[in-house]
Design a protein around this motif. Structure first.
Motif, mmCIF file in Angstrom:
data_model
loop_
_atom_site.group_PDB
_atom_site.id
_atom_site.type_symbol
_atom_site.label_atom_id
_atom_site.label_comp_id
_atom_site.label_asym_id
_atom_site.label_seq_id
_atom_site.Cartn_x
_atom_site.Cartn_y
_atom_site.Cartn_z
ATOM 1 N N SER A 35 -3.346 -2.996 -3.994
ATOM 2 C CA SER A 35 -3.940 -3.595 -2.804
ATOM 3 C C SER A 35 -3.273 -4.918 -2.477
ATOM 4 N N SER A 36 -2.998 -5.692 -3.549
ATOM 5 C CA SER A 36 -2.341 -6.977 -3.342
ATOM 6 C C SER A 36 -0.954 -6.779 -2.766
ATOM 7 N N SER A 37 -0.224 -5.762 -3.309
ATOM 8 C CA SER A 37 1.123 -5.486 -2.829
ATOM 9 C C SER A 37 1.100 -5.067 -1.373
ATOM 10 N N LEU A 38 0.125 -4.241 -0.989
ATOM 11 C CA LEU A 38 0.013 -3.785 0.382
ATOM 12 C C LEU A 38 -0.228 -4.951 1.323
ATOM 13 N N SER A 39 -1.130 -5.845 0.914
ATOM 14 C CA SER A 39 -1.443 -6.975 1.791
ATOM 15 C C SER A 39 -0.247 -7.898 1.948
ATOM 16 N N GLN A 40 0.593 -7.947 0.900
ATOM 17 C CA GLN A 40 1.758 -8.818 0.984
ATOM 18 C C GLN A 40 2.857 -8.210 1.850
ATOM 19 N N THR A 41 2.964 -6.878 1.905
ATOM 20 C CA THR A 41 4.034 -6.234 2.643
ATOM 21 C C THR A 41 3.614 -5.804 4.036
ATOM 22 N N TYR A 42 2.339 -5.771 4.329
ATOM 23 C CA TYR A 42 1.865 -5.348 5.644
ATOM 24 C C TYR A 42 2.304 -6.376 6.690
ATOM 25 N N LYS A 43 2.981 -5.907 7.724
ATOM 26 C CA LYS A 43 3.566 -6.810 8.707
ATOM 27 C C LYS A 43 2.947 -6.595 10.088
ATOM 28 N N VAL A 44 2.820 -7.690 10.817
ATOM 29 C CA VAL A 44 2.290 -7.639 12.172
ATOM 30 C C VAL A 44 3.385 -8.127 13.135
ATOM 31 N N ILE A 45 3.766 -7.265 14.048
ATOM 32 C CA ILE A 45 4.822 -7.569 15.007
ATOM 33 C C ILE A 45 4.200 -7.789 16.380
ATOM 34 N N GLY A 46 4.430 -8.957 16.944
ATOM 35 C CA GLY A 46 3.948 -9.239 18.288
ATOM 36 C C GLY A 46 4.983 -8.800 19.309
ATOM 37 N N VAL A 47 4.558 -8.046 20.296
ATOM 38 C CA VAL A 47 5.454 -7.593 21.367
ATOM 39 C C VAL A 47 4.896 -8.076 22.699
ATOM 40 N N LEU A 48 5.669 -8.902 23.392
ATOM 41 C CA LEU A 48 5.266 -9.399 24.704
ATOM 42 C C LEU A 48 6.159 -8.756 25.756
ATOM 43 N N SER A 49 5.588 -7.861 26.540
ATOM 44 C CA SER A 49 6.356 -7.178 27.582
ATOM 45 C C SER A 49 6.138 -7.866 28.924
ATOM 46 N N GLU A 68 12.937 4.343 13.100
ATOM 47 C CA GLU A 68 14.199 4.656 12.419
ATOM 48 C C GLU A 68 14.353 3.863 11.125
ATOM 49 N N HIS A 69 13.670 2.729 11.046
ATOM 50 C CA HIS A 69 13.688 1.914 9.829
ATOM 51 C C HIS A 69 12.512 2.259 8.915
ATOM 52 N N GLY A 70 11.752 3.274 9.274
ATOM 53 C CA GLY A 70 10.624 3.691 8.440
ATOM 54 C C GLY A 70 9.350 2.926 8.674
ATOM 55 N N LEU A 71 9.294 2.140 9.756
ATOM 56 C CA LEU A 71 8.077 1.383 10.058
ATOM 57 C C LEU A 71 7.275 2.101 11.142
ATOM 58 N N HIS A 72 6.070 2.500 10.782
ATOM 59 C CA HIS A 72 5.182 3.198 11.705
ATOM 60 C C HIS A 72 3.846 2.470 11.737
ATOM 61 N N GLU A 73 3.261 2.402 12.912
ATOM 62 C CA GLU A 73 1.970 1.730 13.044
ATOM 63 C C GLU A 73 0.928 2.383 12.146
ATOM 64 N N GLY A 74 0.175 1.538 11.439
ATOM 65 C CA GLY A 74 -0.849 2.045 10.535
ATOM 66 C C GLY A 74 -0.332 2.318 9.142
ATOM 67 N N ARG A 75 0.975 2.292 8.967
ATOM 68 C CA ARG A 75 1.576 2.511 7.645
ATOM 69 C C ARG A 75 2.494 1.342 7.314
#
Length: 337
Positions: A35-49, A68-75
């Motif tokens: 759980s600690s590892s997940l919280s440390q690696t979970y990333k939030v990307i802000g997109v301003l269109s 393509e880099h293996g980053l999917h929302e929710g994962r």
């Protein structure tokens, strides 16, 4: 009748109890660490269109690039998405919203959006998905060493604007008078480059400026009254958010026009020349990944587009009773028939 346990049986029972206790503790520790590892690696990307999303692939291209880099929302990743839907006045407020959320990185496009995000934060990394002349506009110190908290992709708008005029002349050799449509708030460097190119090509340029999208009909009407032979439209946020209206207006005025993006040709515009913005959007995600891995944006050189698209809509040419030079047709990367 219950038989008393022997010493050996009591030993086995105690051993089993200790073993089970150890398994439970180990499982709990493993879960806590995970759980600690997940919280440390979970990333939030802000997109301003800044775009009208029905007319732009900006966000979908970013999602595809991240996938393509293996980053999917929710994962392991979440996108905090804000759209101005073409309303520049909303950009400052939306930029502040993303900063308050303390996202890991902010991705945006266009000079106005980048400027407002820069004003909102000097610490959160900013990635420019597309902008013309980032150095000239003061967003970075240099392409190789951007400095500060900004990196991304920038194209050389003046050179492209001059090239656009050259392609227009090649496609329609009889063109002598060209109306140049630009946004009043845009950098003057593109206009200067077009004027220089016009002198070399023997073209008389007339510049028409707009301050808001509502002025497009008036500007094109003025061009028609001035009897220009053709029109070049320079890049700009209002222009990119007005694909269909501008195509419709130029066709109604029967003005042969070259646009700054192939999306205009796909929507019925006569010609276009500019960077492959879809490629730029997806290349932007490479920089996002570097930042998420800990590389400071100041250490990531700003890149330039590597692919450019020259498009011609032959169907529109026929509707305008135009004969496109065969050499231009051969040179085109996209032909709409």
């Amino acid at each position: 009748m219950v038989q008393p346990c022997g010493a050996s049986e009591r030993f086995n029972r105690r051993y089993c109890q200790r073993f089970c206790f150890g398994v439970v503790v180990s499982a709990l520790l493993l879960f806590a660490c995970s759980s600690s590892s997940l919280s440390q690696t979970y990333k939030v990307i802000g997109v301003l269109s800044p775009f009208i999303d029905t007319q732009s692939t900006f966000v979908s291209d970013l999602r595809a690039g991240l996938a393509e880099h293996g980053l999917h929302e929710g994962r392991g990743m979440k996108i905090e998405y804000r759209s101005a839907e073409g309303h520049v006045e909303r950009l400052p407020e939306l930029a502040q919203e993303l900063v308050k959320l303390k996202v890991d990185v902010i991705v945006t496009a266009s000079a106005p959006a980048i400027r407002f995000v820069q004003q909102a934060t000097t610490t959160i990394p900013i990635v420019m998905a597309r902008v013309g002349d980032a150095v000239d506009q003061g967003f970075i110190q240099s392409l190789a060493h951007p400095g500060g908290n900004v990196t991304g992709i920038s194209w050389l708008a003046p050179e492209l604007s001059a090239k656009r005029l050259e392609l227009l002349k090649q496609a329609l050799p009889a063109v002598n008078r060209v109306g140049i449509l630009r946004e009043a708030s845009a950098s003057a460097s593109s206009v200067l480059a077009v004027r220089a190119a016009a002198q070399t090509l023997g073209i008389v340029p007339s510049v028409f400026e707009v301050r808001e999208a509502a002025e497009f009909p008036t500007a094109l009407a003025a061009m028609a009254e001035a009897r220009v032979d053709a029109v070049e439209i320079l890049e700009g946020l209002m222009i990119f958010n007005s694909v269909r209206p501008l195509v419709t207006l130029t066709e109604a005025r029967r003005l042969p026009t070259i646009f700054p993006d192939v999306g205009f040709v796909e929507s019925g515009g006569l010609m276009s020349y500019g960077p492959d913005f879809r490629e730029m959007h997806r290349r932007t995600t490479d920089m996002v990944i570097k930042i998420l891995k800990g590389v400071p944006p100041r250490d990531i050189p700003v890149e330039q587009p590597t692919k450019f698209v020259f498009g011609i809509n032959l169907k529109t040419a026929r509707a305008l009773a135009l004969t496109i030079d065969p050499g231009a047709i051969v040179r085109a990367d996209l032909l709409v028939e």
